[in-house]
Design an enzyme around this catalytic site. Structure first.
Site, PDB file in Angstrom:
ATOM      1  N   ARG A  34       0.839  -1.209   0.000  1.00 41.35           N
ATOM      2  CA  ARG A  34       0.000   0.000   0.000  1.00 41.35           C
ATOM      3  C   ARG A  34       0.872   1.257   0.000  1.00 41.35           C
ATOM      4  NH1 ARG A  34      -0.474   4.696   2.654  1.00 41.35           N
ATOM      5  NH2 ARG A  34       0.048   3.598   4.578  1.00 41.35           N
ATOM      6  N   ASP A  35       1.565   1.509   1.106  1.00 38.81           N
ATOM      7  CA  ASP A  35       2.320   2.766   1.210  1.00 38.81           C
ATOM      8  C   ASP A  35       3.436   2.799   0.171  1.00 38.81           C
ATOM      9  OD1 ASP A  35       2.904   5.233   2.214  1.00 38.81           O
ATOM     10  OD2 ASP A  35       3.492   4.579   4.205  1.00 38.81           O
ATOM     11  N   HIS A 226       5.703   4.582  12.489  1.00 43.72           N
ATOM     12  CA  HIS A 226       5.678   4.464  11.026  1.00 43.72           C
ATOM     13  C   HIS A 226       6.633   5.533  10.484  1.00 43.72           C
ATOM     14  CE1 HIS A 226       3.140   3.988   7.216  1.00 43.72           C
ATOM     15  NE2 HIS A 226       3.710   5.159   6.984  1.00 43.72           N
ATOM     16  N   HIS A 228       9.150   7.113   7.751  1.00 41.16           N
ATOM     17  CA  HIS A 228       9.741   7.188   6.415  1.00 41.16           C
ATOM     18  C   HIS A 228      11.216   7.562   6.630  1.00 41.16           C
ATOM     19  CE1 HIS A 228       6.108   6.833   3.789  1.00 41.16           C
ATOM     20  NE2 HIS A 228       5.545   6.959   4.984  1.00 41.16           N
ATOM     21  N   CYS A 259       4.806   9.341  -0.111  1.00 38.39           N
ATOM     22  CA  CYS A 259       3.396   9.735   0.011  1.00 38.39           C
ATOM     23  C   CYS A 259       3.102  10.700  -1.119  1.00 38.39           C
ATOM     24  CB  CYS A 259       3.125  10.386   1.365  1.00 38.39           C
ATOM     25  SG  CYS A 259       1.425  10.954   1.497  1.00 38.39           S
ATOM     26  N   ASN A 268       9.176   4.210   3.186  1.00 39.18           N
ATOM     27  CA  ASN A 268       9.193   3.804   4.588  1.00 39.18           C
ATOM     28  C   ASN A 268      10.534   3.144   4.876  1.00 39.18           C
ATOM     29  OD1 ASN A 268       6.341   3.270   3.393  1.00 39.18           O
ATOM     30  ND2 ASN A 268       6.022   3.669   5.552  1.00 39.18           N
TER      31      ASN A 268
HETATM   32  P1  HMG Z   1     -13.196  14.340  -2.414  1.00 42.48           P
HETATM   33  O1  HMG Z   1     -12.977  14.662  -3.847  1.00 42.48           O
HETATM   34  O2  HMG Z   1     -13.265  15.478  -1.423  1.00 42.48           O
HETATM   35  O3  HMG Z   1     -14.490  13.394  -2.229  1.00 42.48           O
HETATM   36  O4  HMG Z   1     -12.055  13.339  -1.965  1.00 42.48           O
HETATM   37  P2  HMG Z   1     -16.016  13.676  -2.434  1.00 42.48           P
HETATM   38  O5  HMG Z   1     -16.711  13.040  -1.282  1.00 42.48           O
HETATM   39  O6  HMG Z   1     -16.271  15.132  -2.733  1.00 42.48           O
HETATM   40  O7  HMG Z   1     -16.358  12.809  -3.767  1.00 42.48           O
HETATM   41  C1  HMG Z   1     -15.850  13.177  -5.042  1.00 42.48           C
HETATM   42  C2  HMG Z   1     -15.868  11.947  -5.936  1.00 42.48           C
HETATM   43  O8  HMG Z   1     -14.970  10.962  -5.420  1.00 42.48           O
HETATM   44  C3  HMG Z   1     -17.243  11.254  -6.003  1.00 42.48           C
HETATM   45  O9  HMG Z   1     -17.352  10.666  -7.301  1.00 42.48           O
HETATM   46  C4  HMG Z   1     -17.132  10.163  -4.979  1.00 42.48           C
HETATM   47  O10 HMG Z   1     -17.985   9.065  -5.206  1.00 42.48           O
HETATM   48  C5  HMG Z   1     -15.675   9.734  -5.173  1.00 42.48           C
HETATM   49  P3  HMG Z   1     -18.131  11.407  -8.502  1.00 42.48           P
HETATM   50  O11 HMG Z   1     -19.510  11.657  -7.963  1.00 42.48           O
HETATM   51  O12 HMG Z   1     -17.378  12.699  -8.768  1.00 42.48           O
HETATM   52  O13 HMG Z   1     -18.036  10.418  -9.631  1.00 42.48           O
HETATM   53  N1  HMG Z   1     -15.145   9.136  -3.932  1.00 42.48           N
HETATM   54  C6  HMG Z   1     -14.538   7.941  -3.888  1.00 42.48           C
HETATM   55  N2  HMG Z   1     -14.212   7.044  -4.838  1.00 42.48           N
HETATM   56  C7  HMG Z   1     -13.574   5.922  -4.438  1.00 42.48           C
HETATM   57  N3  HMG Z   1     -13.248   5.664  -3.148  1.00 42.48           N
HETATM   58  C8  HMG Z   1     -13.553   6.552  -2.185  1.00 42.48           C
HETATM   59  C9  HMG Z   1     -14.228   7.744  -2.551  1.00 42.48           C
HETATM   60  N4  HMG Z   1     -14.634   8.812  -1.835  1.00 42.48           N
HETATM   61  C10 HMG Z   1     -15.217   9.645  -2.697  1.00 42.48           C
HETATM   62  N5  HMG Z   1     -13.221   6.273  -0.917  1.00 42.48           N
HETATM   63  C11 HMG Z   1     -11.054  11.613  -0.624  1.00 42.48           C
HETATM   64  C12 HMG Z   1     -11.943  12.852  -0.636  1.00 42.48           C
HETATM   65  C13 HMG Z   1     -10.672  11.301   0.802  1.00 42.48           C
HETATM   66  C14 HMG Z   1     -11.818  10.455  -1.242  1.00 42.48           C
HETATM   67  C15 HMG Z   1      -9.798  11.910  -1.477  1.00 42.48           C
HETATM   68  O14 HMG Z   1      -9.198  13.052  -0.957  1.00 42.48           O
HETATM   69  C16 HMG Z   1      -8.814  10.782  -1.512  1.00 42.48           C
HETATM   70  O15 HMG Z   1      -9.094   9.723  -2.027  1.00 42.48           O
HETATM   71  N6  HMG Z   1      -7.593  11.022  -1.037  1.00 42.48           N
HETATM   72  C17 HMG Z   1      -6.525  10.027  -1.099  1.00 42.48           C
HETATM   73  C18 HMG Z   1      -5.730  10.044   0.148  1.00 42.48           C
HETATM   74  C19 HMG Z   1      -4.671   8.979   0.112  1.00 42.48           C
HETATM   75  O16 HMG Z   1      -4.913   7.849  -0.231  1.00 42.48           O
HETATM   76  N7  HMG Z   1      -3.422   9.377   0.523  1.00 42.48           N
HETATM   77  C20 HMG Z   1      -2.359   8.448   0.679  1.00 42.48           C
HETATM   78  C21 HMG Z   1      -2.572   7.541   1.857  1.00 42.48           C
HETATM   79  S1  HMG Z   1      -2.271   8.334   3.438  1.00 42.48           S
HETATM   80  C22 HMG Z   1      -0.563   8.100   3.674  1.00 42.48           C
HETATM   81  O17 HMG Z   1       0.118   7.654   2.790  1.00 42.48           O
HETATM   82  C23 HMG Z   1       0.023   8.408   5.029  1.00 42.48           C
HETATM   83  C24 HMG Z   1       0.275   7.138   5.854  1.00 42.48           C
HETATM   84  O18 HMG Z   1       1.148   6.252   5.170  1.00 42.48           O
HETATM   85  C25 HMG Z   1       0.900   7.512   7.193  1.00 42.48           C
HETATM   86  C26 HMG Z   1       2.116   8.419   7.056  1.00 42.48           C
HETATM   87  O19 HMG Z   1       3.093   8.056   6.404  1.00 42.48           O
HETATM   88  O20 HMG Z   1       2.021   9.515   7.606  1.00 42.48           O
HETATM   89  C27 HMG Z   1      -1.024   6.398   6.134  1.00 42.48           C
HETATM   90 MG    MG Z   2       3.350   6.380   5.175  1.00 47.83          MG
END
Ligand code: HMG
Ligand code: MG
Length: 318
Positions: A34-35, A226, A228, A259, A268
């Protein structure tokens, strides 16, 4: 003991016999599929992801992150997580986790029959906006029905807090902000909360200060770290965390990752490097280094570059 062509020196005694206050056992959570893969410039195929998950599921991790149910427009690399979960051979030994930001993701996670979910927020408002298009408070509003639904379906929920030791947009982050989000995630019902040093800027001193503050209100037994490894501080930071009472560590095979919303952040900490360090200290993980090095070879042959793991490179060059 030998690993590939490299001689490893193994310390027979436990860390505590050397005056180190480290746990006898550490649980490792592998986040590479995933990450790691969420940051590949070109999305990897479903078959490759399935193969990787199956190989890692056979290693003895306490849990394995397979992907995310997030917007495919935001993170196209994770778009096929449903297909990965449909295809992957399931064993009961290693629970499979997927990231879920809201109810759209939760419904998809249930349909995919995932074992556990992870919800993710941040200690930085700017990062929360860039990563999930909402404030920290709004992220918690989204989580409430997600956690409720998870409870109704007996799906354990892990929590993440990003930017605990620094933010790419705001710089330094105060411990108070981190603690408030960690407490909020435990109050919601997370079984474990992982502290993300998202851009790998943390140092030993910052890590220790944060954990000592956090320990006043939260059990470090259920807290994971966690890191990086952008500035090469992940291993010393992990060692510091272990000495503070943490015993759950996230890592990524070969040091895959980064990220998408934290420009410049590297992967990571590499799982091989963590296991080598813990093996050398006599700390049990249940994970065999030799298997990891083989998997690293497989991953980076596919990605056509070398692992970021110093240990994997040393073993593979022997
Ligand atoms: P948004 O655009 O604000 O969502 O995104 P919305 O509710 O306004 O919806 C817009 C459209 O997105 C709609 O579709 C929804 O159905 C669709 P449309 O009507 O336009 O066709 N939608 C989705 N589709 C699939 N799956 C969903 C979903 N939700 C809405 N879950 C949202 C908000 C959170 C979805 C967006 O900002 C997003 O997907 N962000 C991705 C964040 C991400 O994955 N980041 C990386 C992981 S975090 C990380 O790496 C850190 C970590 O490792 C820890 C660390 O290292 O610190 C964990
Ligand atoms: Mg991470």
């Amino acid at each position: 003991m030998r690993c590939g062509g490299v001689c490893r020196i193994t310390v027979d005694s436990f860390g505590c016999e050397l005056g180190m206050n480290t746990p006898a056992e550490v649980s490792l959570v592998e986040v590479g599929p995933r990450d790691g893969l969420q940051n590949e410039p070109v999305p990897t195929s479903v078959d490759f992801r399935v193969d990787l998950v199956e190989r890692l599921a056979d290693c003895g991790f306490s849990a394995l992150e397979v992907g995310s149910f997030v917007s495919p427009k935001w993170v196209p690399q994770m778009a096929d997580t449903r297909q990965v979960l449909d295809k992957v051979r399931r064993s009961n030994d290693t629970p499979l986790i997927a990231l879920v930001p809201n109810m759209v993701g939760m419904n998809a996670a249930i349909e995919a029959n995932v074992d556990r979910i992870a919800i993710f927020s941040a200690a930085s408002e700017s990062f929360s906006q860039k990563n999930t298009n909402c404030s920290i408070k709004e992220s918690f509003e989204r989580f409430k029905p997600v956690v409720e639904c998870a409870k109704n379906n007996s799906i354990p929920v892990r929590g993440y807090v990003s930017c605990v030791l620094g933010c790419p947009y705001e710089g330094g982050i105060s411990a108070d902000k981190v603690i408030a989000v960690v407490e909020g995630l435990f109050e919601l019902g997370c079984y474990e909360v992982s502290l993300g040093d998202t851009i790998g800027v943390g140092t030993v001193t910052g890590t220790k200060k944060l954990l000592l503050e956090l320990a006043k209100s939260v059990s470090l037994e259920s807290t994971a770290v966690h890191f990086h490894d952008t500035y090469g501080q992940a291993l010393p930071n992990i060692l510091t965390a272990l000495e503070c009472g943490v015993s759950i560590v996230d890592s990524s095979i070969g040091g895959l990752g980064g990220c998408p919303y934290a420009k410049g952040a590297s992967g990571n900490v590499a799982t091989e490097d963590v296991v080598y360090m813990l093996d050398g200290m006599g700390v049990q993980t249940g994970v065999e280094l030799e298997k990891l090095v083989d998997i690293s070879k497989f991953v980076f042959a596919n990605l056509k570059r070398s692992p970021a793991s110093r240990v994997a490179n040393a073993c593979l060059s022997g």
